[in-house]
Design a protein around this motif. Sequence first.
Motif, PDB file in Angstrom:
ATOM      1  N   LEU A   1      11.734   9.601  18.327  1.00 29.23           N
ATOM      2  CA  LEU A   1      11.210   8.252  18.567  1.00 29.23           C
ATOM      3  C   LEU A   1      10.031   8.283  19.534  1.00 29.23           C
ATOM      4  O   LEU A   1       9.037   7.568  19.332  1.00 29.23           O
ATOM      5  CB  LEU A   1      12.322   7.363  19.130  1.00 29.23           C
ATOM      6  N   ALA A   2      10.122   9.091  20.578  1.00 28.79           N
ATOM      7  CA  ALA A   2       9.017   9.178  21.529  1.00 28.79           C
ATOM      8  C   ALA A   2       7.765   9.716  20.849  1.00 28.79           C
ATOM      9  O   ALA A   2       6.649   9.206  21.063  1.00 28.79           O
ATOM     10  CB  ALA A   2       9.419  10.072  22.706  1.00 28.79           C
ATOM     11  N   ALA A   3       7.926  10.747  20.021  1.00 27.82           N
ATOM     12  CA  ALA A   3       6.777  11.284  19.298  1.00 27.82           C
ATOM     13  C   ALA A   3       6.219  10.256  18.319  1.00 27.82           C
ATOM     14  O   ALA A   3       4.999  10.107  18.175  1.00 27.82           O
ATOM     15  CB  ALA A   3       7.194  12.556  18.558  1.00 27.82           C
ATOM     16  N   ALA A   4       7.113   9.512  17.650  1.00 24.57           N
ATOM     17  CA  ALA A   4       6.673   8.483  16.702  1.00 24.57           C
ATOM     18  C   ALA A   4       5.920   7.358  17.411  1.00 24.57           C
ATOM     19  O   ALA A   4       4.918   6.835  16.900  1.00 24.57           O
ATOM     20  CB  ALA A   4       7.877   7.934  15.953  1.00 24.57           C
ATOM     21  N   ARG A   5       6.396   6.972  18.586  1.00 26.19           N
ATOM     22  CA  ARG A   5       5.704   5.937  19.366  1.00 26.19           C
ATOM     23  C   ARG A   5       4.299   6.403  19.723  1.00 26.19           C
ATOM     24  O   ARG A   5       3.313   5.651  19.555  1.00 26.19           O
ATOM     25  CB  ARG A   5       6.499   5.660  20.639  1.00 26.19           C
ATOM     26  N   ASP A   6       4.167   7.628  20.195  1.00 27.65           N
ATOM     27  CA  ASP A   6       2.861   8.137  20.595  1.00 27.65           C
ATOM     28  C   ASP A   6       1.918   8.272  19.405  1.00 27.65           C
ATOM     29  O   ASP A   6       0.692   8.209  19.569  1.00 27.65           O
ATOM     30  CB  ASP A   6       3.021   9.496  21.285  1.00 27.65           C
ATOM     31  N   ALA A   7       2.501   8.445  18.204  1.00 29.36           N
ATOM     32  CA  ALA A   7       1.683   8.563  16.988  1.00 29.36           C
ATOM     33  C   ALA A   7       1.465   7.216  16.311  1.00 29.36           C
ATOM     34  O   ALA A   7       0.886   7.159  15.224  1.00 29.36           O
ATOM     35  CB  ALA A   7       2.359   9.528  16.013  1.00 29.36           C
TER      36      ALA A   7
ATOM     37  N   GLU B   1       0.827  -1.191   0.000  1.00 26.91           N
ATOM     38  CA  GLU B   1       0.000   0.000   0.000  1.00 26.91           C
ATOM     39  C   GLU B   1       0.867   1.247   0.000  1.00 26.91           C
ATOM     40  O   GLU B   1       2.044   1.206   0.313  1.00 26.91           O
ATOM     41  CB  GLU B   1      -0.934   0.006   1.219  1.00 26.91           C
ATOM     42  N   LYS B   2       0.256   2.357  -0.378  1.00 29.31           N
ATOM     43  CA  LYS B   2       0.959   3.627  -0.373  1.00 29.31           C
ATOM     44  C   LYS B   2       1.077   4.135   1.061  1.00 29.31           C
ATOM     45  O   LYS B   2       0.115   4.080   1.841  1.00 29.31           O
ATOM     46  CB  LYS B   2       0.241   4.647  -1.247  1.00 29.31           C
ATOM     47  N   LEU B   3       2.249   4.631   1.390  1.00 23.88           N
ATOM     48  CA  LEU B   3       2.566   5.012   2.752  1.00 23.88           C
ATOM     49  C   LEU B   3       2.684   6.525   2.891  1.00 23.88           C
ATOM     50  O   LEU B   3       2.958   7.238   1.921  1.00 23.88           O
ATOM     51  CB  LEU B   3       3.891   4.381   3.180  1.00 23.88           C
ATOM     52  N   SER B   4       2.518   6.982   4.112  1.00 21.93           N
ATOM     53  CA  SER B   4       2.845   8.353   4.487  1.00 21.93           C
ATOM     54  C   SER B   4       4.126   8.294   5.296  1.00 21.93           C
ATOM     55  O   SER B   4       4.169   7.648   6.350  1.00 21.93           O
ATOM     56  CB  SER B   4       1.718   8.981   5.314  1.00 21.93           C
ATOM     57  N   VAL B   5       5.181   8.956   4.808  1.00 21.43           N
ATOM     58  CA  VAL B   5       6.509   8.837   5.399  1.00 21.43           C
ATOM     59  C   VAL B   5       7.035  10.221   5.746  1.00 21.43           C
ATOM     60  O   VAL B   5       7.079  11.119   4.889  1.00 21.43           O
ATOM     61  CB  VAL B   5       7.496   8.148   4.437  1.00 21.43           C
ATOM     62  N   LEU B   6       7.453  10.396   6.993  1.00 28.10           N
ATOM     63  CA  LEU B   6       8.143  11.615   7.399  1.00 28.10           C
ATOM     64  C   LEU B   6       9.630  11.444   7.104  1.00 28.10           C
ATOM     65  O   LEU B   6      10.233  10.434   7.472  1.00 28.10           O
ATOM     66  CB  LEU B   6       7.956  11.871   8.898  1.00 28.10           C
ATOM     67  N   VAL B   7      10.227  12.437   6.438  1.00 24.80           N
ATOM     68  CA  VAL B   7      11.657  12.414   6.136  1.00 24.80           C
ATOM     69  C   VAL B   7      12.311  13.572   6.864  1.00 24.80           C
ATOM     70  O   VAL B   7      12.058  14.740   6.547  1.00 24.80           O
ATOM     71  CB  VAL B   7      11.918  12.519   4.624  1.00 24.80           C
ATOM     72  N   THR B   8      13.149  13.266   7.851  1.00 19.62           N
ATOM     73  CA  THR B   8      13.951  14.317   8.467  1.00 19.62           C
ATOM     74  C   THR B   8      15.209  14.513   7.624  1.00 19.62           C
ATOM     75  O   THR B   8      15.686  13.579   6.992  1.00 19.62           O
ATOM     76  CB  THR B   8      14.344  13.959   9.911  1.00 19.62           C
ATOM     77  N   GLY B   9      15.698  15.735   7.602  1.00 16.23           N
ATOM     78  CA  GLY B   9      16.796  16.008   6.678  1.00 16.23           C
ATOM     79  C   GLY B   9      16.333  15.972   5.239  1.00 16.23           C
ATOM     80  O   GLY B   9      17.125  15.720   4.321  1.00 16.23           O
ATOM     81  N   GLY B  10      15.066  16.231   5.018  1.00 24.20           N
ATOM     82  CA  GLY B  10      14.466  16.066   3.695  1.00 24.20           C
ATOM     83  C   GLY B  10      14.878  17.100   2.677  1.00 24.20           C
ATOM     84  O   GLY B  10      14.512  16.979   1.500  1.00 24.20           O
ATOM     85  N   THR B  11      15.647  18.104   3.083  1.00 21.37           N
ATOM     86  CA  THR B  11      16.150  19.088   2.128  1.00 21.37           C
ATOM     87  C   THR B  11      17.649  18.923   1.889  1.00 21.37           C
ATOM     88  O   THR B  11      18.254  19.710   1.156  1.00 21.37           O
ATOM     89  CB  THR B  11      15.877  20.522   2.617  1.00 21.37           C
ATOM     90  N   GLY B  12      18.274  17.901   2.486  1.00 21.26           N
ATOM     91  CA  GLY B  12      19.701  17.665   2.322  1.00 21.26           C
ATOM     92  C   GLY B  12      20.007  16.832   1.095  1.00 21.26           C
ATOM     93  O   GLY B  12      19.114  16.447   0.329  1.00 21.26           O
TER      94      GLY B  12
ATOM     95  N   PRO C   1       9.438   0.070  16.309  1.00 25.30           N
ATOM     96  CA  PRO C   1      10.082  -0.934  15.452  1.00 25.30           C
ATOM     97  C   PRO C   1      11.016  -0.255  14.444  1.00 25.30           C
ATOM     98  O   PRO C   1      10.631   0.719  13.797  1.00 25.30           O
ATOM     99  CB  PRO C   1       8.896  -1.614  14.758  1.00 25.30           C
ATOM    100  N   TRP C   2      12.212  -0.794  14.284  1.00 17.50           N
ATOM    101  CA  TRP C   2      13.255  -0.034  13.605  1.00 17.50           C
ATOM    102  C   TRP C   2      14.055  -0.844  12.589  1.00 17.50           C
ATOM    103  O   TRP C   2      14.105  -2.069  12.635  1.00 17.50           O
ATOM    104  CB  TRP C   2      14.227   0.550  14.633  1.00 17.50           C
ATOM    105  N   SER C   3      14.686  -0.086  11.700  1.00 18.23           N
ATOM    106  CA  SER C   3      15.741  -0.581  10.814  1.00 18.23           C
ATOM    107  C   SER C   3      16.855   0.460  10.824  1.00 18.23           C
ATOM    108  O   SER C   3      16.595   1.653  10.994  1.00 18.23           O
ATOM    109  CB  SER C   3      15.241  -0.764   9.373  1.00 18.23           C
TER     110      SER C   3
ATOM    111  N   ARG D   1       2.387  13.066  13.129  1.00 18.81           N
ATOM    112  CA  ARG D   1       0.954  12.771  13.166  1.00 18.81           C
ATOM    113  C   ARG D   1       0.479  12.249  11.809  1.00 18.81           C
ATOM    114  O   ARG D   1       0.692  12.865  10.773  1.00 18.81           O
ATOM    115  CB  ARG D   1       0.168  14.021  13.560  1.00 18.81           C
ATOM    116  N   GLY D   2      -0.136  11.063  11.815  1.00 21.78           N
ATOM    117  CA  GLY D   2      -0.663  10.479  10.595  1.00 21.78           C
ATOM    118  C   GLY D   2       0.365   9.778   9.722  1.00 21.78           C
ATOM    119  O   GLY D   2       0.032   9.308   8.629  1.00 21.78           O
TER     120      GLY D   2
END
Length: 259
Positions: free
Chosen positions: A90-96, A3-14, A133-135, A60-61
């Motif tokens: 990670l804490a914010a990601a867990r809560d979301a 399925e199509k995912l919603s992905v947050l990319v940090t450093g997304g302008t690098g 859960p991580w990679s 969020r989302g």
Amino acid sequence: MSEKLSVLVTGGTGALGRQVVMLLRDSGHRARILSRHPKGHVDTVEGDLATGAGLDRAVRGMDAVIHAASATTNPFRGRAVDVSGTRRLLAAARDAHVAHFLYVSIVGMEGVSYPYYRTKLKAEAVVREDIVPWSILRATQFHTLMEFFLEAFCRVPGLAAVPLSWQFQPVDPRDVARRLVAVVTQAPSGMLPDFGGPEVRGFGSLARAWLDARHSRRRLVNLPLPLQFSRQFTTGKLLTPEHRDGAITFEQYLKEKYG
């Protein structure tokens, strides 16, 4: 996952993050960028890993996070961004209820006496705590980083004073981005195989190719650096010759950039 995912990319302008965002969107996924300076970027949330501002809103989302942000050029922000910032994210990601946290790291850091690498290892340890859960994907040094290093060694007029014996396995961010997008669309896998560039190269060879591509008249000379990390770079600590995964060579990168 198909399925199509919603992905947050940090450093997304690098250098890497831009490629990841483009590939995700070209593949039909949603890519949201976390940035301290969001002006002009589509689907971007303003936030700061060093303070935690905006992180809850950013995750969020989201189904997954690709964490490619790092304080590479500012050691004073390093721990706040790379270690504490990773824990905050990670804490914010867990809560979301984010299902997959993919961290981008560096090949061969263990035992290398370079402060930035020690910081990255601490950040890896935080990811391994299973908060989400991580990679973890470790890659070798980017072509763009090779240029950054080389420019730093060209401060003396007319000279390129370079530690000729250092060894690198430079990789193109586009190659790494393709691997990251493939990984994030699968289930979390823990530590992944290293991802290396197509060639192991001496720094002197890279420097000569770079000078030639720029039509530079600088004279290439050796710069001995009697430092522990310099000796470790020379002995190949940062290499993964069994993983020549990248396709784009340094010369191909230079030709594309300089023509």
